[in-house]
Design an enzyme around this catalytic site. Structure first.
Site, PDB file in Angstrom:
ATOM      1  N   GLU A 135     -10.710   0.586   3.740  1.00 15.96           N
ATOM      2  CA  GLU A 135     -10.555   1.808   2.934  1.00 15.96           C
ATOM      3  C   GLU A 135     -11.858   2.147   2.204  1.00 15.96           C
ATOM      4  O   GLU A 135     -12.262   3.317   2.160  1.00 15.96           O
ATOM      5  CB  GLU A 135      -9.414   1.577   1.949  1.00 15.96           C
ATOM      6  CG  GLU A 135      -9.175   2.635   0.907  1.00 15.96           C
ATOM      7  CD  GLU A 135      -8.200   2.120  -0.141  1.00 15.96           C
ATOM      8  OE1 GLU A 135      -8.613   1.977  -1.307  1.00 15.96           O
ATOM      9  OE2 GLU A 135      -7.039   1.835   0.216  1.00 15.96           O
TER      10      GLU A 135
ATOM     11  N   SER B  48       0.846  -1.185   0.000  1.00 16.44           N
ATOM     12  CA  SER B  48       0.000   0.000   0.000  1.00 16.44           C
ATOM     13  C   SER B  48       0.879   1.232   0.000  1.00 16.44           C
ATOM     14  O   SER B  48       1.898   1.276   0.686  1.00 16.44           O
ATOM     15  CB  SER B  48      -0.915   0.008   1.241  1.00 16.44           C
ATOM     16  OG  SER B  48      -1.774   1.132   1.231  1.00 16.44           O
TER      17      SER B  48
ATOM     18  N   HIS C 204      -7.472  -4.521   4.508  1.00 14.16           N
ATOM     19  CA  HIS C 204      -7.107  -3.096   4.518  1.00 14.16           C
ATOM     20  C   HIS C 204      -7.915  -2.340   3.477  1.00 14.16           C
ATOM     21  O   HIS C 204      -8.478  -1.271   3.746  1.00 14.16           O
ATOM     22  CB  HIS C 204      -5.611  -2.967   4.235  1.00 14.16           C
ATOM     23  CG  HIS C 204      -5.142  -1.598   3.846  1.00 14.16           C
ATOM     24  ND1 HIS C 204      -5.280  -1.107   2.560  1.00 14.16           N
ATOM     25  CD2 HIS C 204      -4.542  -0.611   4.557  1.00 14.16           C
ATOM     26  CE1 HIS C 204      -4.785   0.110   2.500  1.00 14.16           C
ATOM     27  NE2 HIS C 204      -4.328   0.435   3.687  1.00 14.16           N
ATOM     28  N   ASN C 205      -7.999  -2.891   2.259  1.00 13.59           N
ATOM     29  CA  ASN C 205      -8.726  -2.208   1.200  1.00 13.59           C
ATOM     30  C   ASN C 205     -10.222  -2.195   1.456  1.00 13.59           C
ATOM     31  O   ASN C 205     -10.913  -1.239   1.086  1.00 13.59           O
ATOM     32  CB  ASN C 205      -8.419  -2.854  -0.146  1.00 13.59           C
ATOM     33  CG  ASN C 205      -7.055  -2.456  -0.684  1.00 13.59           C
ATOM     34  OD1 ASN C 205      -6.186  -2.034   0.069  1.00 13.59           O
ATOM     35  ND2 ASN C 205      -6.844  -2.607  -1.968  1.00 13.59           N
TER      36      ASN C 205
ATOM     37  N   LYS D 108      -3.899  -7.274   3.167  1.00 16.67           N
ATOM     38  CA  LYS D 108      -4.063  -6.125   2.267  1.00 16.67           C
ATOM     39  C   LYS D 108      -5.508  -6.042   1.775  1.00 16.67           C
ATOM     40  O   LYS D 108      -6.063  -4.940   1.607  1.00 16.67           O
ATOM     41  CB  LYS D 108      -3.100  -6.240   1.089  1.00 16.67           C
ATOM     42  CG  LYS D 108      -3.238  -5.142   0.024  1.00 16.67           C
ATOM     43  CD  LYS D 108      -3.034  -3.748   0.586  1.00 16.67           C
ATOM     44  CE  LYS D 108      -2.758  -2.689  -0.471  1.00 16.67           C
ATOM     45  NZ  LYS D 108      -3.644  -2.692  -1.622  1.00 16.67           N
TER      46      LYS D 108
END
Length: 291
Positions: free
Chosen positions: A171, A112, A167-168, A164
């Site tokens: 987001e 990221s 995480h996205n 990840k």
């Protein structure tokens, strides 16, 4: 350390430069010869001293699979492949098994940082065996931000991309919340300067964040986002996060709703999606559609 780097686009090209600035040798390959240091994967492998480490930064799915298939025939036992793209974690398990059959190690790396990573560093979430991680550690150290944070060995193969992906997903939900708040502020007559309200939140509030800073940047560029169409794409990780939640019976109402909101953006010119599109351009250099 020597590194072979495949894929020199928006992120890969900047990663090559950051790694070189740290004193390592990077031999890069890209289908665009103007970006590449060598003309083929075979030439890249030939120029690396064994045991080799090759980092793949190409789109998830077929492009990653074909690259790993070709590397499996070119590399030698003891070499390591790092997949730093946005592959699904289940693909990591498949790739690790395919390469292990030939004695080649595999590490998955969720990366990221977007277009800001060259100067600020890249947050890294990696998965794989400890001995493979240790071999690549100098490159991870070169890419990560300064300080104690921004890097984690998250677990076994697949853990980096799974982390990840989550995480996205987070987001997605955070951007959706900012976008909804922005639309409501724009709607009422009593608030006369929405941009400055957003700017005021950048210090001393519990919702301050880098995304909020990027939202202010976007509003400075286009105060009411009049230049943008209310359309936002999804790149896969949001869908995979929701699918993983279903598989594990974990309720994710905010992330799921934010994914569905992007689907809605393809049916109408959504004001909220103007903000989502603006934020994606700010942090990742993603393309936007203009009116």
């Amino acid at each position: 350390m020597q590194l072979g780097l495949i894929g020199l686009g928006k992120m890969g090209g900047n990663m090559r430069e950051r790694i070189r600035r740290a004193g390592h040798t990077v031999i890069g390959y890209d289908r665009n010869p103007d970006l590449a240091d060598v003309g083929s994967l075979a030439e890249l492998v030939d120029q690396l001293e064994g045991p080799r480490v090759v980092w793949v930064m190409v789109p998830a799915g077929a492009a990653t699979q074909s690259t790993i298939d070709e590397l499996a025939d070119l590399l030698s036992p003891g070499d390591i492949v790092v997949d730093g793209g946005n592959s699904r974690w289940t693909d990591d398990e498949k790739h690790a098994a395919e390469l292990a059959a030939k004695g080649i190690g595999f590490v998955d790396a969720g990366v990221s940082g977007g277009v800001w990573g060259l100067e600020n560093g890249y947050a890294l979430m990696v998965g794989g065996d400890k001995e493979h991680i240790a071999r690549v550690q100098p490159i991870f150290d070169a890419l990560k931000p300064e300080g104690d944070f921004g890097y984690v060995h998250a677990g076994k193969v697949g853990a980096g991309h799974f982390s990840k992906m989550v995480h996205n997903g987070i987001e997605y939900a955070m951007m959706q919340a900012y976008a909804e708040g922005w639309e409501l502020l724009e709607k009422v007559d009593s608030v006369t300067d929405v941009r400055e309200v957003f700017r005021s939140w950048q210090e001393g509030t519990v919702i301050r964040s880098w995304l909020l800073d990027l939202a202010v940047n976007a509003l400075d560029d286009d105060e009411h986002l009049d230049k943008l169409r209310g359309y936002a794409a999804d790149s896969g990780e949001g869908r995979w996060t929701v699918e993983a939640a279903i598989d594990n019976a974990v309720p994710l109402p905010a992330i799921t709703a934010s994914l569905f909101a992007r689907f809605a953006s393809r049916q109408e010119d959504s004001p909220q999606m103007k903000m989502i599109a603006a934020l994606r351009k700010q942090f990742g250099g993603h393309a936007v559609e203009t009116k």
